[in-house]
Design a protein around this motif. Structure first.
Motif, PDB file in Angstrom:
ATOM      1  N   TYR A   1      -3.918   2.587  -2.874  1.00  0.00           N
ATOM      2  CA  TYR A   1      -3.064   3.929  -3.035  1.00  0.00           C
ATOM      3  C   TYR A   1      -4.002   4.915  -2.605  1.00  0.00           C
ATOM      4  CZ  TYR A   1      -1.351   7.870  -5.429  1.00  0.00           C
ATOM      5  OH  TYR A   1      -0.681   9.194  -5.549  1.00  0.00           O
TER       6      TYR A   1
ATOM      7  N   LYS B   1      -8.204   2.671  -4.640  1.00  0.00           N
ATOM      8  CA  LYS B   1      -7.521   3.824  -5.134  1.00  0.00           C
ATOM      9  C   LYS B   1      -8.378   5.032  -4.551  1.00  0.00           C
ATOM     10  CE  LYS B   1      -4.827   1.554  -8.661  1.00  0.00           C
ATOM     11  NZ  LYS B   1      -3.671   1.400  -8.095  1.00  0.00           N
TER      12      LYS B   1
ATOM     13  N   THR C   1       0.841  -1.237   0.030  1.00  0.00           N
ATOM     14  CA  THR C   1      -0.001  -0.053  -0.044  1.00  0.00           C
ATOM     15  C   THR C   1       0.888   1.311  -0.192  1.00  0.00           C
ATOM     16  OG1 THR C   1      -1.921  -0.982   0.782  1.00  0.00           O
ATOM     17  CG2 THR C   1      -1.351   1.378   1.500  1.00  0.00           C
ATOM     18  N   ILE C   2       0.754   2.126  -0.648  1.00  0.00           N
ATOM     19  CA  ILE C   2       1.205   3.586  -1.070  1.00  0.00           C
ATOM     20  C   ILE C   2       0.326   4.497  -0.325  1.00  0.00           C
ATOM     21  CG2 ILE C   2       2.233   5.228  -2.191  1.00  0.00           C
ATOM     22  CD1 ILE C   2       2.710   2.932  -4.422  1.00  0.00           C
TER      23      ILE C   2
END
Length: 259
Positions: free
Chosen positions: A40, A59, A15-16
């Motif tokens: 994200y 996202k 995960t970012i």
């Protein structure tokens, strides 16, 4: 991470979260923040909830805002376009595989006017969004129930519940599926299986640890990631091949959730 403030934090692998995103509670630390695998969360995103959870491969694009007093629970494979808002003051639940197009607003309350002066508009209600629901973009949504596979076209203002696999448009939005058809056509299990096999071939992973099967009863080897057409789910292994295949499938080819 120095931009997440919570008593309990669970963040999945891959995960970012961009450094300018802020995740916290209403008045300091959140109680619990859960973010799935390979998500994200973009620049300048604000998530201000005491309880927030979101599933795998979701996202949230830049400059989105999610806030509210009550828990906000979101399933797998969400796509939330930039500058969108989710309000959970009245509570919000969003299912799997949902799309929220850019500049959309999902509200669970109405609150501002002076009640002492006699303002009649002060209320909150839970926003319930089912699976495979799609708000195409620039949509404004009241605290309604949107049933599975319902869809609102761009610029719609939704004030009433949305029925299953029905398309809506306009201000206020009205059902138009009798004119243009539903969001989803009926596809046979065999057709889905053949299409998924072609996706696997196109991905270049046909000789990998990915297996496409029609039914869960066909699962034989625990080492493989099985994508089961009948259940629209997969046996999650979190290996490299599985991640590559999921990235290849999302967002428009196929959406699977883990068992």
């Amino acid at each position: 991470m120095n931009n997440i403030f919570a008593d309990e934090i669970i963040i999945g692998v891959g995960t970012i979260i961009e450094p300018t995103a802020i995740i916290r509670g209403l008045n300091g630390n959140a109680k619990k923040i859960v973010i799935g695998d390979y998500c994200y969360i973009g620049s300048n995103v604000q998530i201000i909830c005491d309880e927030f959870s979101i599933g795998d491969y979701s996202k949230i694009q830049h400059d989105c805002n999610i806030h509210g007093y009550k828990p906000c629970k979101i399933g797998h494979n969400l796509w939330m376009g930039q500058f969108s808002i989710i309000d959970s003051i009245g509570g919000c639940t969003i299912g799997n595989n949902c799309g929220i197009g850019a500049h959309s607003q999902l509200w669970s309350h109405i609150k501002y006017g002076d009640t002492l002066e006699g303002c009649r508009f002060l209320s909150e209600g839970k926003l319930n969004i089912g699976n495979d629901v799609w708000f195409v973009g620039h949509c404004i949504v009241s605290p309604i129930t949107a049933k599975d596979k319902s869809m609102a076209l761009v610029g719609s203002v939704i004030t009433k519940d949305m029925e299953e696999n029905t398309i809506y448009s306009g201000t206020p939005a009205k059902a138009i599926s009798d004119k243009i058809g539903p969001q989803f056509n009926s596809i046979s299990l065999e057709e889905k299986y053949e299409k998924m096999q072609s996706y696997l071939n196109q991905s270049g992973l046909e000789d990998s640890s990915i297996k496409i099967v029609k039914s869960k009863t066909e699962i034989q080897n625990d080492e493989y990631s099985y994508f089961v057409i009948e259940d629209r789910a997969y046996t999650k292994k979190n290996n490299i091949d599985e991640h590559k295949f999921m990235k290849f499938l999302l967002p428009e080819k196929a959406k699977f959730i883990p068992y």
